[in-house]
Scaffold this motif. Structure first.
Motif, PDB file in Angstrom:
ATOM      1  N   LEU A  58       0.971  -0.795  -0.058  1.00 29.79           N
ATOM      2  CA  LEU A  58       0.110  -0.145  -0.187  1.00 29.79           C
ATOM      3  C   LEU A  58       0.902   1.236   0.139  1.00 29.79           C
ATOM      4  O   LEU A  58       0.176   2.355  -0.076  1.00 29.79           O
ATOM      5  N   GLY A  59       2.135   1.121   0.109  1.00 26.47           N
ATOM      6  CA  GLY A  59       3.268   2.333  -0.021  1.00 26.47           C
ATOM      7  C   GLY A  59       4.180   2.333   0.815  1.00 26.47           C
ATOM      8  O   GLY A  59       5.316   3.146   0.607  1.00 26.47           O
ATOM      9  N   SER A  60       3.906   1.955   2.012  1.00 24.16           N
ATOM     10  CA  SER A  60       5.063   2.268   3.170  1.00 24.16           C
ATOM     11  C   SER A  60       6.096   1.046   3.298  1.00 24.16           C
ATOM     12  O   SER A  60       5.541  -0.101   3.705  1.00 24.16           O
ATOM     13  N   ASP A  61       7.253   1.446   2.507  1.00 24.82           N
ATOM     14  CA  ASP A  61       8.050  -0.065   2.369  1.00 24.82           C
ATOM     15  C   ASP A  61       9.407   0.209   2.942  1.00 24.82           C
ATOM     16  O   ASP A  61      10.127  -0.905   2.959  1.00 24.82           O
ATOM     17  N   GLY A  62       9.503   1.252   3.613  1.00 24.89           N
ATOM     18  CA  GLY A  62      10.777   1.295   4.571  1.00 24.89           C
ATOM     19  C   GLY A  62      12.093   1.515   3.805  1.00 24.89           C
ATOM     20  O   GLY A  62      13.164   1.500   4.535  1.00 24.89           O
ATOM     21  N   LEU A  63      12.103   1.819   2.559  1.00 26.76           N
ATOM     22  CA  LEU A  63      13.165   2.023   1.785  1.00 26.76           C
ATOM     23  C   LEU A  63      13.997   3.213   2.025  1.00 26.76           C
ATOM     24  O   LEU A  63      14.949   3.631   1.703  1.00 26.76           O
ATOM     25  N   TRP A  64      13.249   4.073   3.048  1.00 27.59           N
ATOM     26  CA  TRP A  64      14.008   5.298   3.617  1.00 27.59           C
ATOM     27  C   TRP A  64      15.141   5.090   4.499  1.00 27.59           C
ATOM     28  O   TRP A  64      15.665   6.136   4.719  1.00 27.59           O
ATOM     29  N   VAL A  65      14.860   3.959   5.093  1.00 26.33           N
ATOM     30  CA  VAL A  65      15.949   3.730   6.233  1.00 26.33           C
ATOM     31  C   VAL A  65      17.425   4.092   5.946  1.00 26.33           C
ATOM     32  O   VAL A  65      18.170   4.611   6.575  1.00 26.33           O
ATOM     33  N   PRO A  66      17.957   3.192   4.608  1.00 29.39           N
ATOM     34  CA  PRO A  66      19.186   3.200   4.560  1.00 29.39           C
ATOM     35  C   PRO A  66      19.522   4.928   4.069  1.00 29.39           C
ATOM     36  O   PRO A  66      20.880   5.166   4.276  1.00 29.39           O
ATOM     37  N   VAL A  67      18.726   5.563   3.393  1.00 26.79           N
ATOM     38  CA  VAL A  67      19.040   6.964   3.049  1.00 26.79           C
ATOM     39  C   VAL A  67      19.151   7.691   4.303  1.00 26.79           C
ATOM     40  O   VAL A  67      19.939   8.551   4.361  1.00 26.79           O
ATOM     41  N   LEU A  68      18.414   7.701   5.336  1.00 25.38           N
ATOM     42  CA  LEU A  68      18.571   8.473   6.285  1.00 25.38           C
ATOM     43  C   LEU A  68      19.824   8.088   7.188  1.00 25.38           C
ATOM     44  O   LEU A  68      20.450   8.815   7.875  1.00 25.38           O
ATOM     45  N   GLU A  69      20.007   6.586   7.182  1.00 22.82           N
ATOM     46  CA  GLU A  69      21.244   6.292   7.952  1.00 22.82           C
ATOM     47  C   GLU A  69      22.436   6.979   7.290  1.00 22.82           C
ATOM     48  O   GLU A  69      23.622   7.035   8.175  1.00 22.82           O
ATOM     49  N   GLY A  70      22.550   6.734   6.161  1.00 25.98           N
ATOM     50  CA  GLY A  70      23.518   7.378   5.354  1.00 25.98           C
ATOM     51  C   GLY A  70      24.081   8.674   5.732  1.00 25.98           C
ATOM     52  O   GLY A  70      25.002   9.382   5.440  1.00 25.98           O
ATOM     53  N   GLU A  71      22.734   9.361   6.194  1.00 22.79           N
ATOM     54  CA  GLU A  71      22.870  10.839   6.451  1.00 22.79           C
ATOM     55  C   GLU A  71      23.265  11.001   8.131  1.00 22.79           C
ATOM     56  O   GLU A  71      23.351  12.120   8.502  1.00 22.79           O
ATOM     57  N   GLY A  72      23.327   9.881   8.676  1.00 22.45           N
ATOM     58  CA  GLY A  72      23.695  10.042  10.137  1.00 22.45           C
ATOM     59  C   GLY A  72      22.785   9.842  11.116  1.00 22.45           C
ATOM     60  O   GLY A  72      22.857  10.224  12.322  1.00 22.45           O
ATOM     61  N   VAL A  73      21.552   9.514  10.870  1.00 20.17           N
ATOM     62  CA  VAL A  73      20.344   9.647  11.455  1.00 20.17           C
ATOM     63  C   VAL A  73      20.273   8.293  12.098  1.00 20.17           C
ATOM     64  O   VAL A  73      20.275   7.198  11.424  1.00 20.17           O
TER      65      VAL A  73
END
Length: 411
Positions: A173-188
């Motif tokens: 339905l849209g929420s796939d969690g693929l944002w996790v590595p993007v933010l982790e790469g920014e030190g979040v």
């Protein structure tokens, strides 16, 4: 220094928290663009409303906040910004009258999400909010947002950004969690995404599955550790689910992760004391089978009798039988995955955010909704906090943009 009149505020994710952030900002005069990777918006919101959209709850504030466990402090601030009463008034403003159910939960009279979403999107259109579907955020490049769209890569230079992409439950339905590595790469700091408000596995007999899968046990009282919840439990082919299960899911999930299993105690007759139940069961059985006797004298439903038999032979003596009925012990051996979970635990830690929900690692980028590391049971608590977090993030954007505007020199 950013001139907030040059660029729009970009909101990534068109679920409840993202749309609420968009509405709040647009009403304050901001130019707003909302992105969603799906062909249409609010898909999980619509799915959640199929069985009756639960908007919020009317219980007292202390009990309400207790539903958020370790996140109660920050969520309390969110609810100060957008309370259950505010949510109800907001729904009424969209032409969606509400009512309070017997459990204290608040529903729209239409009992569905689709009329509310249509009215909401119409309001956003009137506010000139631009919504772009099939627009998947892929990260940052030289401070700009990058998106994968049907027309190729698109780059945007936002005045500010609100991330509201949800967790990882119901990924179709849209929420796939693929944002996790993007933010982790920014030190979040991001805690692993795990299922919340999910069903649990129980090894059932083939007979129980064939005859009772899908049956609802209600009312029932469920106890795990020092927590006791009254509500409904649904027997499924894989185990159990339902509102009362979800209210205990955090503790059950932790126990299974630590020990491999968890024992859930189910009271099949919560309205009777053990002594009163024993007195009823002591009535002459006559020619009735034990199943019929349990149904007539004990007022047990067929699925309750099945659960009682599932855990072993019927004990001799009415006292032992009453004790068993009041404390059926079910061994939970696992939790269903993210693809079947209603919501997600884990996400961006509060230590990575300021009180306005801005990432300390990326000034001008705010986070809302299930991307943040909090969880709550169903019953109105999830939607209430998600919407409230959208308001908080939007107001944070407003304050941040105002702080970036150069002060005018005196004439």
């Amino acid at each position: 220094m950013t001139d907030p009149t040059d660029h729009a505020v970009h909101i990534i994710g068109a679920g409840p928290s993202g749309l609420m952030a968009a509405e709040t900002l647009a009403q304050a005069g901001a130019r707003v663009v909302v992105h969603d990777r799906m062909p249409s918006v609010g898909r999980k919101f619509l799915m959640a409303g199929r069985g009756g959209l639960n908007l919020t709850h009317t219980e007292a504030q202390e009990a309400f906040l207790a539903r958020y466990a370790g996140a109660a402090g920050p969520v309390s601030d969110w609810l100060d910004a957008f309370s259950p009463d505010d949510l109800t008034e907001w729904a009424h403003g969209l032409g969606q009258p509400t009512f309070v159910g017997s459990s204290g939960r608040v529903f729209p009279r239409a009992m569905k999400a689709s009329p509310l979403l249509r009215a909401w999107l119409a309001r956003l259109n009137e506010l000139s909010v631009e919504i772009r579907t099939r627009s998947r955020w892929t990260g940052w490049r030289d401070g700009a947002l990058t998106f994968d769209t049907p027309d190729g890569e698109r780059i945007e230079h936002p005045a500010a950004t609100v991330l509201a992409m949800g967790g990882a439950s119901w990924p179709r339905l849209g929420s796939d969690g693929l944002w996790v590595p993007v933010l982790e790469g920014e030190g979040v700091a991001v805690s692993p995404l795990v299922p919340a408000n999910a069903g649990f596995d129980v090894v059932w007999s083939d007979i129980l599955i064939a005859r009772f899968a899908g049956q609802v046990l209600k009312p029932a009282t469920l106890t795990f550790g020092d927590q006791t919840v009254r509500g409904e439990m649904v027997v499924t082919r894989y185990g159990v689910e339902g509102g009362a299960i979800y209210a205990l899911s955090s503790a059950l999930r932790a126990a299974i992760a630590a020990e491999g299993s968890a024992t859930l105690v189910v009271d099949l007759r919560p309205d009777l004391t053990e002594a009163a139940l024993a007195e009823r069961l002591s009535r002459p059985r006559g020619k009735d089978s034990m199943t019929n006797h349990l149904r007539k004298a004990g007022s047990l439903s067929p699925v309750a009798v099945a659960l009682l038999r599932e855990i072993g032979d019927i004990p001799p003596g009415v006292e032992k039988l009453a004790k068993r009925i009041k404390a059926v012990r079910l061994k939970l051996t696992g939790i269903q995955g993210l693809d079947r979970a209603i919501s997600t635990a884990g996400g961006v830690g509060f230590e990575a955010l300021n009180p306005s929900l801005m990432l300390t690692a990326r000034p001008g980028v705010f986070v809302a909704g299930e991307m943040i590391d909090w969880e709550a049971p169903t019953g109105g608590y999830l939607l209430q906090a998600s919407l409230a977090s959208g308001v908080v993030a939007a107001r944070g954007v407003q304050r941040w943009l105002a702080s970036q505007t150069p002060a005018k020199s005196p004439a």
